[in-house]
Scaffold this motif. Structure first.
Motif, mmCIF file in Angstrom:
data_model
loop_
_atom_site.group_PDB
_atom_site.id
_atom_site.type_symbol
_atom_site.label_atom_id
_atom_site.label_comp_id
_atom_site.label_asym_id
_atom_site.label_seq_id
_atom_site.Cartn_x
_atom_site.Cartn_y
_atom_site.Cartn_z
ATOM 1 N N UNK A 1 7.130 18.740 -16.524
ATOM 2 C CA UNK A 1 7.112 19.173 -18.023
ATOM 3 C C UNK A 1 5.782 19.075 -18.449
ATOM 4 N N UNK A 2 4.938 18.389 -17.969
ATOM 5 C CA UNK A 2 3.403 18.099 -18.399
ATOM 6 C C UNK A 2 2.703 19.413 -18.239
ATOM 7 N N UNK A 3 2.991 20.224 -17.058
ATOM 8 C CA UNK A 3 2.201 21.477 -16.598
ATOM 9 C C UNK A 3 2.895 22.394 -17.783
ATOM 10 N N UNK A 4 4.286 22.536 -18.113
ATOM 11 C CA UNK A 4 4.770 23.654 -19.083
ATOM 12 C C UNK A 4 4.214 23.312 -20.301
ATOM 13 N N UNK A 5 4.119 22.060 -20.944
ATOM 14 C CA UNK A 5 3.625 22.084 -22.037
ATOM 15 C C UNK A 5 2.110 22.262 -22.308
ATOM 16 N N UNK A 6 1.506 22.047 -21.070
ATOM 17 C CA UNK A 6 -0.082 22.451 -21.013
ATOM 18 C C UNK A 6 -0.011 24.046 -20.963
ATOM 19 N N UNK A 7 1.019 24.726 -20.357
ATOM 20 C CA UNK A 7 0.797 26.274 -20.558
ATOM 21 C C UNK A 7 1.174 26.934 -21.842
ATOM 22 N N UNK A 8 1.569 25.998 -22.710
ATOM 23 C CA UNK A 8 1.882 26.510 -23.871
ATOM 24 C C UNK A 8 0.554 26.957 -24.828
ATOM 25 N N UNK A 9 -0.401 25.796 -24.392
ATOM 26 C CA UNK A 9 -1.852 26.249 -25.024
ATOM 27 C C UNK A 9 -1.497 26.124 -26.481
ATOM 28 N N UNK A 10 -2.071 27.252 -27.158
ATOM 29 C CA UNK A 10 -2.320 27.192 -28.758
ATOM 30 C C UNK A 10 -0.785 27.553 -29.135
ATOM 31 N N UNK A 11 0.068 28.109 -28.459
ATOM 32 C CA UNK A 11 1.264 28.468 -28.749
ATOM 33 C C UNK A 11 2.252 27.391 -28.866
ATOM 34 N N UNK A 12 1.776 26.071 -28.436
ATOM 35 C CA UNK A 12 2.500 24.958 -28.856
ATOM 36 C C UNK A 12 2.884 24.463 -30.086
ATOM 37 N N UNK A 13 1.840 25.033 -31.303
ATOM 38 C CA UNK A 13 2.026 24.776 -32.442
ATOM 39 C C UNK A 13 3.074 25.451 -32.967
ATOM 40 N N UNK A 14 3.269 26.703 -32.493
ATOM 41 C CA UNK A 14 4.367 27.568 -32.967
ATOM 42 C C UNK A 14 5.807 27.121 -32.370
ATOM 43 N N UNK A 15 6.057 26.119 -31.444
ATOM 44 C CA UNK A 15 7.355 25.913 -31.028
ATOM 45 C C UNK A 15 8.067 25.230 -31.843
ATOM 46 N N UNK A 16 9.285 25.898 -32.264
ATOM 47 C CA UNK A 16 10.078 25.202 -33.071
ATOM 48 C C UNK A 16 10.990 24.315 -32.586
ATOM 49 N N UNK A 17 11.059 24.147 -31.232
ATOM 50 C CA UNK A 17 12.014 22.904 -30.711
ATOM 51 C C UNK A 17 12.032 22.912 -29.075
ATOM 52 N N UNK A 18 11.896 21.713 -28.496
ATOM 53 C CA UNK A 18 11.999 21.677 -27.071
ATOM 54 C C UNK A 18 13.247 20.763 -26.972
ATOM 55 N N UNK A 19 14.242 21.427 -25.829
ATOM 56 C CA UNK A 19 15.151 20.673 -25.045
ATOM 57 C C UNK A 19 14.891 20.336 -24.001
ATOM 58 N N UNK A 20 14.945 18.931 -23.960
ATOM 59 C CA UNK A 20 14.823 18.367 -22.477
ATOM 60 C C UNK A 20 15.991 17.946 -21.898
ATOM 61 N N UNK A 21 16.615 18.600 -20.623
ATOM 62 C CA UNK A 21 17.635 17.939 -20.174
ATOM 63 C C UNK A 21 17.497 16.807 -19.237
ATOM 64 N N UNK A 22 18.218 15.702 -19.528
ATOM 65 C CA UNK A 22 18.052 14.462 -18.775
ATOM 66 C C UNK A 22 19.647 14.112 -18.267
ATOM 67 N N UNK A 23 19.538 12.808 -18.219
ATOM 68 C CA UNK A 23 21.039 12.148 -17.360
ATOM 69 C C UNK A 23 21.470 11.078 -18.182
ATOM 70 N N UNK A 24 22.690 10.653 -18.019
ATOM 71 C CA UNK A 24 23.138 9.348 -18.269
ATOM 72 C C UNK A 24 22.901 8.580 -17.230
ATOM 73 N N UNK A 25 22.422 8.784 -16.368
ATOM 74 C CA UNK A 25 21.933 7.767 -15.196
ATOM 75 C C UNK A 25 20.864 6.997 -15.847
ATOM 76 N N UNK A 26 20.152 7.078 -16.931
ATOM 77 C CA UNK A 26 18.968 6.375 -17.393
ATOM 78 C C UNK A 26 19.746 5.121 -17.962
#
Length: 284
Positions: A86-111
């Motif tokens: 996820x850190x890699x993907x967020x880094x790949x966004x670069x300047x485009x990160x500011x235009x991202x409307x929403x991030x959905x991160x799929x996790x688990x009830x195992x937390x």
């Protein structure tokens, strides 16, 4: 048209991609083997565990769905895939990160570490006692502290096409003690996909999303109840020498918040979901 990258475009991601393509969205699917992407999905050939930005990464996207699947419970792999990936993907966004409307991160009830049949919601303590659960919590923290609008979607045990392990165990005569009841939570693959789609459409409609949702069906059920019901449907006899359960923990997860947002599961309990799976198996 809305532009979305689905990072980790496997079973759930591909089903979501197909739905969004049908809605006219521009969908990018990131996975190592892009030949397996559904039709209409734009390929991004990449390994999430590698820091180098893919050559075909789009310059601007509106939504990011992060939903890779590790394939096995290994804390080191989880760390590389879910946290560093996820850190890699967020880094790949670069300047485009500011235009991202929403991030959905799929996790688990195992937390969640609750194991005495407690009801669990998004506001319940998430204090995972397993190494992999702790890594998932760390990945959620990366998403929620990313500086972009983000929601974590904690899915329960996914079943559906190609996910028939409990059916096969019941067919082999699996027996589960009734006492103490071991409460389990699940969601049909299509309902998990439907929830992710619903949240993306809510975001596109400029609705305010919560930071966390539980993706489960309406009815947490004791494992012995589910297995006994499956054996009855299959005409299978209980077998003391049959498979045994390796599940740990016992909690009841509530989908009230997801339902309040307007989402409804197509398969509200294990009965509807497994009935559909068994019918599909007979037809094939």
């Amino acid at each position: 048209m809305p532009r979305v990258v689905i990072a980790g475009c496997g079973d759930v991601g591909s089903a979501l991609a197909s739905r969004l393509v049908m809605r006219g969205w521009q969908v990018y699917g990131l996975r190592r083997d892009v030949a397996r992407l559904p039709g209409g999905v734009l390929p991004i050939a990449a390994d999430l565990c590698t820091a180098e930005r893919p050559a075909d990464w789009p310059e601007q996207i509106d939504y990011l769905v992060f939903c890779p699947a590790a394939g096995k419970r290994d804390a080191e792999l989880y760390q590389r895939l879910y946290v560093q990936g996820l850190e890699h993907v967020l880094g790949w966004l670069g300047q485009g990160k500011r235009g991202l409307r929403h991030l959905l991160q799929v996790s688990s009830t195992g937390v969640y570490a609750q194991q005495d049949g407690e009801w669990v919601s998004e506001n319940s303590r998430a204090e995972a006692d397993s190494a992999t659960g702790k890594v998932l919590l760390a990945a959620e923290d990366v998403a929620l502290r990313s500086g972009v609008p983000a929601s974590v979607v904690r899915l329960a045990g996914i079943y559906g096409p190609g996910r028939n392990r409990l059916i096969e165990q019941a067919r082999a005569g699996m027996m589960v003690p009734a006492e103490p009841p071991q409460y389990t939570n699940r969601i049909h693959r299509d309902d998990a996909v439907g929830l992710l789609e619903h949240l993306l459409l809510q975001a596109e409609a400029r609705e305010l999303l919560a930071p966390c949702y539980l993706g489960v069906d309406d009815e947490p059920a004791a494992l012995h109840e589910v297995v006994d019901w499956l054996r009855e449907q299959l005409g299978a006899e209980a077998n003391a020498d049959g498979p045994t359960s390796t599940r740990v923990g016992s909690k009841r997860c509530s989908n009230e918040l997801a339902r309040e947002s307007g989402w409804e599961p197509q398969y509200p309990s294990y009965r509807e979901g497994y009935t559909a799976l068994l019918a599909e198996a007979k037809e094939s």
